[in-house]
Design a protein around this motif. Sequence first.
Motif, PDB file in Angstrom:
ATOM      1  N   LEU A   1     -68.003  44.468  23.209  1.00 25.55           N
ATOM      2  CA  LEU A   1     -69.165  44.861  24.011  1.00 25.55           C
ATOM      3  C   LEU A   1     -69.565  43.748  24.972  1.00 25.55           C
ATOM      4  O   LEU A   1     -69.814  44.001  26.159  1.00 25.55           O
ATOM      5  CB  LEU A   1     -70.336  45.219  23.103  1.00 25.55           C
ATOM      6  CG  LEU A   1     -71.625  45.631  23.801  1.00 25.55           C
ATOM      7  CD1 LEU A   1     -71.421  46.907  24.615  1.00 25.55           C
ATOM      8  CD2 LEU A   1     -72.741  45.820  22.791  1.00 25.55           C
ATOM      9  N   LEU A   2     -69.613  42.528  24.487  1.00 25.00           N
ATOM     10  CA  LEU A   2     -69.980  41.398  25.334  1.00 25.00           C
ATOM     11  C   LEU A   2     -68.989  41.223  26.479  1.00 25.00           C
ATOM     12  O   LEU A   2     -69.386  41.065  27.639  1.00 25.00           O
ATOM     13  CB  LEU A   2     -70.049  40.112  24.505  1.00 25.00           C
ATOM     14  CG  LEU A   2     -70.403  38.839  25.265  1.00 25.00           C
ATOM     15  CD1 LEU A   2     -71.775  38.961  25.910  1.00 25.00           C
ATOM     16  CD2 LEU A   2     -70.354  37.642  24.336  1.00 25.00           C
ATOM     17  N   ILE A   3     -67.697  41.299  26.177  1.00 21.73           N
ATOM     18  CA  ILE A   3     -66.677  41.150  27.214  1.00 21.73           C
ATOM     19  C   ILE A   3     -66.795  42.256  28.253  1.00 21.73           C
ATOM     20  O   ILE A   3     -66.706  42.001  29.460  1.00 21.73           O
ATOM     21  CB  ILE A   3     -65.266  41.117  26.592  1.00 21.73           C
ATOM     22  CG1 ILE A   3     -65.082  39.804  25.832  1.00 21.73           C
ATOM     23  CG2 ILE A   3     -64.188  41.279  27.655  1.00 21.73           C
ATOM     24  CD1 ILE A   3     -63.824  39.740  24.999  1.00 21.73           C
ATOM     25  N   SER A   4     -67.029  43.498  27.814  1.00 23.96           N
ATOM     26  CA  SER A   4     -67.146  44.603  28.771  1.00 23.96           C
ATOM     27  C   SER A   4     -68.358  44.423  29.681  1.00 23.96           C
ATOM     28  O   SER A   4     -68.304  44.716  30.868  1.00 23.96           O
ATOM     29  CB  SER A   4     -67.218  45.948  28.046  1.00 23.96           C
ATOM     30  OG  SER A   4     -68.453  46.113  27.389  1.00 23.96           O
ATOM     31  N   LYS A   5     -69.466  43.909  29.144  1.00 19.83           N
ATOM     32  CA  LYS A   5     -70.670  43.657  29.952  1.00 19.83           C
ATOM     33  C   LYS A   5     -70.417  42.555  30.982  1.00 19.83           C
ATOM     34  O   LYS A   5     -70.822  42.664  32.135  1.00 19.83           O
ATOM     35  CB  LYS A   5     -71.854  43.262  29.064  1.00 19.83           C
ATOM     36  CG  LYS A   5     -72.285  44.313  28.093  1.00 19.83           C
ATOM     37  CD  LYS A   5     -73.062  45.405  28.771  1.00 19.83           C
ATOM     38  CE  LYS A   5     -73.580  46.386  27.752  1.00 19.83           C
ATOM     39  NZ  LYS A   5     -74.234  47.524  28.355  1.00 19.83           N
ATOM     40  N   VAL A   6     -69.740  41.497  30.563  1.00 21.62           N
ATOM     41  CA  VAL A   6     -69.456  40.384  31.467  1.00 21.62           C
ATOM     42  C   VAL A   6     -68.512  40.836  32.583  1.00 21.62           C
ATOM     43  O   VAL A   6     -68.700  40.485  33.751  1.00 21.62           O
ATOM     44  CB  VAL A   6     -68.869  39.185  30.691  1.00 21.62           C
ATOM     45  CG1 VAL A   6     -68.348  38.118  31.633  1.00 21.62           C
ATOM     46  CG2 VAL A   6     -69.924  38.608  29.744  1.00 21.62           C
ATOM     47  N   LYS A   7     -67.504  41.629  32.238  1.00 19.05           N
ATOM     48  CA  LYS A   7     -66.540  42.094  33.240  1.00 19.05           C
ATOM     49  C   LYS A   7     -67.174  42.992  34.291  1.00 19.05           C
ATOM     50  O   LYS A   7     -66.736  43.014  35.433  1.00 19.05           O
ATOM     51  CB  LYS A   7     -65.387  42.835  32.553  1.00 19.05           C
ATOM     52  CG  LYS A   7     -64.401  41.912  31.886  1.00 19.05           C
ATOM     53  CD  LYS A   7     -63.245  42.688  31.287  1.00 19.05           C
ATOM     54  CE  LYS A   7     -62.231  41.754  30.672  1.00 19.05           C
ATOM     55  NZ  LYS A   7     -61.107  42.501  30.076  1.00 19.05           N
ATOM     56  N   ARG A   8     -68.205  43.720  33.913  1.00 15.85           N
ATOM     57  CA  ARG A   8     -68.890  44.590  34.883  1.00 15.85           C
ATOM     58  C   ARG A   8     -69.605  43.774  35.943  1.00 15.85           C
ATOM     59  O   ARG A   8     -69.815  44.235  37.051  1.00 15.85           O
ATOM     60  CB  ARG A   8     -69.893  45.496  34.173  1.00 15.85           C
ATOM     61  CG  ARG A   8     -69.252  46.588  33.391  1.00 15.85           C
ATOM     62  CD  ARG A   8     -70.288  47.506  32.826  1.00 15.85           C
ATOM     63  NE  ARG A   8     -69.688  48.314  31.774  1.00 15.85           N
ATOM     64  CZ  ARG A   8     -70.366  48.981  30.874  1.00 15.85           C
ATOM     65  NH1 ARG A   8     -71.688  48.937  30.873  1.00 15.85           N
ATOM     66  NH2 ARG A   8     -69.754  49.687  29.970  1.00 15.85           N
ATOM     67  N   GLY A   9     -70.030  42.600  35.579  1.00 17.64           N
ATOM     68  CA  GLY A   9     -70.691  41.696  36.519  1.00 17.64           C
ATOM     69  C   GLY A   9     -72.098  42.139  36.885  1.00 17.64           C
ATOM     70  O   GLY A   9     -72.456  43.303  36.804  1.00 17.64           O
ATOM     71  N   GLY A  10     -72.891  41.200  37.282  1.00 18.97           N
ATOM     72  CA  GLY A  10     -74.244  41.490  37.736  1.00 18.97           C
ATOM     73  C   GLY A  10     -75.210  41.865  36.625  1.00 18.97           C
ATOM     74  O   GLY A  10     -76.369  42.124  36.886  1.00 18.97           O
ATOM     75  N   LEU A  11     -74.740  41.910  35.399  1.00 17.09           N
ATOM     76  CA  LEU A  11     -75.614  42.264  34.281  1.00 17.09           C
ATOM     77  C   LEU A  11     -76.026  41.008  33.527  1.00 17.09           C
ATOM     78  O   LEU A  11     -75.238  40.087  33.360  1.00 17.09           O
ATOM     79  CB  LEU A  11     -74.897  43.209  33.315  1.00 17.09           C
ATOM     80  CG  LEU A  11     -74.498  44.561  33.875  1.00 17.09           C
ATOM     81  CD1 LEU A  11     -73.699  45.340  32.845  1.00 17.09           C
ATOM     82  CD2 LEU A  11     -75.725  45.355  34.279  1.00 17.09           C
ATOM     83  N   LYS A  12     -77.250  41.008  33.084  1.00 13.74           N
ATOM     84  CA  LYS A  12     -77.723  39.903  32.262  1.00 13.74           C
ATOM     85  C   LYS A  12     -77.489  40.286  30.799  1.00 13.74           C
ATOM     86  O   LYS A  12     -77.737  41.414  30.396  1.00 13.74           O
ATOM     87  CB  LYS A  12     -79.198  39.643  32.500  1.00 13.74           C
ATOM     88  CG  LYS A  12     -79.481  39.126  33.898  1.00 13.74           C
ATOM     89  CD  LYS A  12     -80.944  38.851  34.076  1.00 13.74           C
ATOM     90  CE  LYS A  12     -81.203  38.344  35.487  1.00 13.74           C
ATOM     91  NZ  LYS A  12     -82.612  38.068  35.707  1.00 13.74           N
ATOM     92  N   VAL A  13     -77.014  39.338  30.029  1.00 12.37           N
ATOM     93  CA  VAL A  13     -76.742  39.569  28.621  1.00 12.37           C
ATOM     94  C   VAL A  13     -77.581  38.598  27.816  1.00 12.37           C
ATOM     95  O   VAL A  13     -77.587  37.395  28.072  1.00 12.37           O
ATOM     96  CB  VAL A  13     -75.252  39.360  28.296  1.00 12.37           C
ATOM     97  CG1 VAL A  13     -74.983  39.541  26.812  1.00 12.37           C
ATOM     98  CG2 VAL A  13     -74.393  40.313  29.108  1.00 12.37           C
ATOM     99  N   PHE A  14     -78.311  39.131  26.856  1.00 15.49           N
ATOM    100  CA  PHE A  14     -79.109  38.312  25.955  1.00 15.49           C
ATOM    101  C   PHE A  14     -78.519  38.449  24.565  1.00 15.49           C
ATOM    102  O   PHE A  14     -78.362  39.553  24.055  1.00 15.49           O
ATOM    103  CB  PHE A  14     -80.560  38.780  25.959  1.00 15.49           C
ATOM    104  CG  PHE A  14     -81.428  38.062  24.952  1.00 15.49           C
ATOM    105  CD1 PHE A  14     -81.881  36.772  25.211  1.00 15.49           C
ATOM    106  CD2 PHE A  14     -81.795  38.659  23.764  1.00 15.49           C
ATOM    107  CE1 PHE A  14     -82.674  36.106  24.306  1.00 15.49           C
ATOM    108  CE2 PHE A  14     -82.597  38.003  22.844  1.00 15.49           C
ATOM    109  CZ  PHE A  14     -83.035  36.723  23.121  1.00 15.49           C
ATOM    110  N   VAL A  15     -78.154  37.343  23.946  1.00 11.72           N
ATOM    111  CA  VAL A  15     -77.584  37.351  22.609  1.00 11.72           C
ATOM    112  C   VAL A  15     -78.582  36.702  21.676  1.00 11.72           C
ATOM    113  O   VAL A  15     -78.998  35.568  21.882  1.00 11.72           O
ATOM    114  CB  VAL A  15     -76.236  36.596  22.554  1.00 11.72           C
ATOM    115  CG1 VAL A  15     -75.691  36.580  21.144  1.00 11.72           C
ATOM    116  CG2 VAL A  15     -75.243  37.207  23.538  1.00 11.72           C
ATOM    117  N   GLN A  16     -78.959  37.442  20.637  1.00 14.04           N
ATOM    118  CA  GLN A  16     -79.916  36.915  19.662  1.00 14.04           C
ATOM    119  C   GLN A  16     -79.284  36.994  18.279  1.00 14.04           C
ATOM    120  O   GLN A  16     -78.738  38.021  17.910  1.00 14.04           O
ATOM    121  CB  GLN A  16     -81.204  37.720  19.685  1.00 14.04           C
ATOM    122  CG  GLN A  16     -82.201  37.250  18.660  1.00 14.04           C
ATOM    123  CD  GLN A  16     -83.510  37.981  18.767  1.00 14.04           C
ATOM    124  OE1 GLN A  16     -83.855  38.552  19.791  1.00 14.04           O
ATOM    125  NE2 GLN A  16     -84.289  37.971  17.705  1.00 14.04           N
TER     126      GLN A  16
END
Length: 73
Positions: free
Chosen positions: A53-68
Amino acid sequence: MKYELIGRNNFLNPIETILHNRGINDVERYLNASAKDVIHHSKLKNIDKAVELLISKVKRGGLKVFVQADADL
């Protein structure tokens, strides 16, 4: 507000109380863990899904990801 205390509660030692109530019985070993005591990340439940999931979000670009991390699970 009504509430109920669960587990063993020692108000003079809250860290020990929290750890015991979360299933950690050897508090000293937990707090003074060495490298051999640490669980390898590959043994974490659903870690493969989280990484995908994290890799797919990063590859899409322009999205902010918050990991808790929820340390008391």
